[in-house]
Design an enzyme around this catalytic site. Structure first.
Site, mmCIF file in Angstrom:
data_model
loop_
_atom_site.group_PDB
_atom_site.id
_atom_site.type_symbol
_atom_site.label_atom_id
_atom_site.label_comp_id
_atom_site.label_asym_id
_atom_site.label_seq_id
_atom_site.Cartn_x
_atom_site.Cartn_y
_atom_site.Cartn_z
ATOM 1 C CB SER A 83 -14.951 -22.693 -28.867
ATOM 2 O OG SER A 83 -15.377 -22.471 -30.187
ATOM 3 C CG ASP A 140 -18.381 -28.796 -32.328
ATOM 4 O OD1 ASP A 140 -18.911 -27.827 -32.894
ATOM 5 O OD2 ASP A 140 -17.709 -28.687 -31.297
ATOM 6 C CG HIS A 197 -19.394 -25.760 -30.332
ATOM 7 N ND1 HIS A 197 -18.099 -26.046 -30.713
ATOM 8 C CD2 HIS A 197 -19.354 -24.510 -29.806
ATOM 9 C CE1 HIS A 197 -17.319 -25.017 -30.425
ATOM 10 N NE2 HIS A 197 -18.054 -24.070 -29.875
#
Length: 686
Positions: A538, A623, A658
């Site tokens: 991330s 995501d 995610h």
């Protein structure tokens, strides 16, 4: 003759992006449309290429998966906790991917009441997550939330725990959390904007009424804020919170009168960040007001809650960060961080006791656990270290005795914590700051520069990667890898100022710190540039993108998981989920100063024609935090410009978001791919 496998080549469709009299040409902007079959074809081609390139490791991946799975106890049960007369328990059963939730009334040998079996609920879904469960005060109802897409858009439903009936009420597009008022009829919940996914509304639902009639009790107008709702541990108040990166604001309402209006606790003031808890007839406030960078603890009466009435309980300290508190009837527990280390401070309300629980090493994690019982004389906390498995511990305030309720089992027969060692070292950054690095490896490793080392970091949002145990990581350590965490600026490992010095117009410190830690580990002969690997996910994936643009020669390989790499384009598009809430972290590039600064490091905008290390990049099609097209565009541009013959593999989970795959063991398959990638580069195949 060896077969030559050619990577996919994405078409170039130049798009001109102009702002502040600066023009960027984005050849791969078109990849942001997942409804376009051409985009899906390209992503599928990347997956096929990854499968082909990694085909020689498939058997190794399977054996790694079985090895890592084999250390995990399949028939595992949580430590029960008591809430409002019931013991609540979650467990896993052999051969099943998802947890089962149950409860027992009054005593642990009472008959089990099944609440939710997620294995049954997950049938027919490629992804499943039970978000949260909220039990009504009379113990007869449970609100629960599920996500079957992995975009963190939860549907809330209500179950009758007496009859087992699930009511037809369905509340869609929520954050997943909900809170009951004391009337057992009214449910408060937070809803998301369907486009930006920002939680911007708090609504009130009445049992057995049509959800279209739900009333908005609070709307958050500021696009940089998110809102949420909860009940105080004392069960007296419903609280609506609204927060941005820098600022927070709360409203509260007596839980006995859910149809009355919420009262503002303290009106928002730019850069005033505070949180509240309730005890007796006072609120306790953790606040950074009046220059308390590391926060201080205050209290205030229920009737006049504005900051001018706040009274100091614990003062601000320059080197001690207050992270959290837990309130009990007779004791206050403060979770502090000093010199990077977690401390649990015990204070009695009668002021006769004030002391810390002792912890011995420098590479541990300690945290306040689940303590819903206000009247308890026992603090439940968690502890683990880089070498010691996770333990759930009950500490008795009165007897001063602690009881280990559960220690993580590491199966397989190949783990002895005495075979490993961990320590903390400090690297000097280019500006003179000392950067801590937590390290673990098998005993007996010689520091000769030949050891493979995986360096992990995040470095954003004040989020700290604490040194914690992982049974999965043993598959690297047992094969000679050293694992290290660089506690770089942008996190809060060394306090709030550590975060402040790694964001906005000081963000470059984050990247420089990681590079300087890498150089230090090489200098101290923990590894060399032929054996150094980096991992980040991330915002940590952003870190990976920056370091390989700045110093690609330092690393033999990197893994960038769901990486945030197209910083400028994303931050200039306020229709993309969560963008506006990020302005206080990265800056708003509509402001030229921030635009120019972000352009200095944005990975996608700084890809050059040069040699890059071996790379594994991963993402999820759905995501919601970092859109799939960011890594897709980045990989396409890297393929076009890089001058080396090193591996560049891109794995897209076409069904998840995610957080990756949802099953208990499915996520380990992703780790097996990552570890096989690293070990293969080291010539280790078994």
């Amino acid at each position: 003759m060896k077969k030559i496998i050619l990577p996919p080549v994405a078409k170039k469709k130049p798009k001109k992006l102009k702002i502040h009299n600066d023009v960027r040409i984005d050849n791969y902007y078109w990849l942001n449309d997942k409804e376009n079959p051409e985009v899906i074809d390209y992503l599928n081609a990347e997956n096929a290429y990854t499968k082909e390139i990694m085909s020689s490791t498939e058997d190794f991946q399977k054996s790694l998966f079985e090895e890592m799975k084999g250390r995990i106890k399949e028939d595992d049960t949580s430590v029960p906790y008591k809430l409002n007369g019931y013991w609540y328990i979650s467990r896993f059963e052999i051969g099943k991917d998802y947890p089962i939730y149950s409860r027992k009334k009054d005593v642990l040998d009472a008959p089990e009441e099944l609440l939710f079996d997620c294995n049954i609920m997950a049938k027919g879904h490629s992804y499943f997550n039970l978000g949260s469960i909220s039990i009504s005060p009379d113990n007869t109802l449970a609100s629960f939330s599920i996500d079957t897409v992995s975009r963190r858009q939860y549907t809330i439903q209500i179950k009758n725990l007496i009859t087992g009936e699930i009511y037809p009420d369905k509340i869609v597009n929520t954050t997943g959390s909900a809170t009951w008022a004391n009337d057992n009829i009214t449910l408060f919940y937070s809803m998301k904007d369907e486009v930006t996914l920002r939680s911007n509304n708090i609504l009130k639902h009445k049992l057995h009424t049509d959800t279209v009639k739900d009333v908005i009790v609070f709307h958050e107008n500021d696009e940089t804020f998110n809102t949420f709702v909860y009940k105080t541990k004392s069960r007296k108040y419903i609280v609506i919170g609204s927060s941005s990166t820098l600022t927070s604001e709360y409203r509260f309402l007596n839980a006995d009168t859910p149809d009355k209006k919420f009262k503002i606790f303290q009106k928002r003031v730019r850069k005033l960040d505070y949180s509240i808890a309730h005890y007796n007839d006072h609120f306790y406030v953790i606040s950074n007001g009046e220059g308390a960078t590391n926060f201080k603890l205050l209290k205030v009466g229920e009737n006049h809650t504005q900051k001018e009435f706040w009274e100091e309980v614990l003062p601000h300290r320059d080197h001690v960060l207050i992270e959290d508190i837990e309130i009990f009837k007779d004791y206050l527990v403060v979770n502090e961080r000093e010199n990077g280390l977690n401390n649990l401070r015990i204070m009695s309300w009668d002021q006769k006791e004030d002391y810390y629980l002792p912890f011995e090493c420098e590479t541990y994690t300690a945290y306040i656990g689940n303590n819903p019982d206000f009247d308890s004389n026992v603090l439940r906390y968690g502890y683990n270290s880089l070498t010691s498995p996770s333990a759930v511990i009950d500490y008795n305030f009165k007897t001063k005795q602690k009881e280990i309720k559960k220690e993580q089992a590491v199966l397989g027969g190949d783990f002895n914590k005495n075979d490993y060692e961990s320590h903390r070292i400090w690297a000097t950054a280019r500006d003179g700051e000392q950067i801590p690095i937590s390290i673990v490896h098998k005993k007996g490793i010689v520091l000769n520069g030949e050891n493979p080392l995986l360096l992990h970091a995040y470095g954003s949002y004040g989020s700290t990667i604490d040194p914690s145990f992982s049974s999965i990581r043993l598959s690297l350590l047992n094969r000679g890898f050293i694992y290290a965490i660089a506690h770089i600026r942008g996190g809060e490992y060394l306090g709030r100022q550590w975060y402040e010095n790694g964001k906005l117009l000081t963000k470059l410190n984050t990247f420089y710190d990681f590079i300087d830690c890498s150089k230090h580990l090489i200098k101290m002969k923990y590894t060399s540039n032929k054996h150094l690997y980096a991992y980040g996910g991330s915002a940590g994936g952003l870190l990976m993108g920056v370091i390989i643009n700045m110093n690609p020669e330092l690393y033999n390989g990197i893994i960038a998981a769901v990486p945030f790499v197209d910083v400028l384009t994303t931050m200039l598009d306020d229709t993309i989920p969560l963008t506006t809430g990020e302005y206080d972290e990265w800056g708003n590039p509509n402001n030229k100063a921030y635009y120019n600064y972000m352009k200095l490091y944005s990975p996608y905008d700084n890809v050059e024609a040069m040699a890059y290390p071996n790379m594994l990049v991963t993402t999820g099609l759905y995501d919601s935090q970092v859109q799939y097209w960011e890594p897709a565009k980045w990989v396409a541009k890297l393929r076009d410009l890089k001058t080396d013959s090193n591996k560049l593999v891109f794995h897209i989970d076409m069904e998840s978001g995610h957080g990756g795959a949802s099953g208990r063991f499915e996520s380990i398959k992703e780790v097996a791919l990552e570890y096989a990638f690293l070990l293969h580069l080291e010539g280790i195949h078994g």
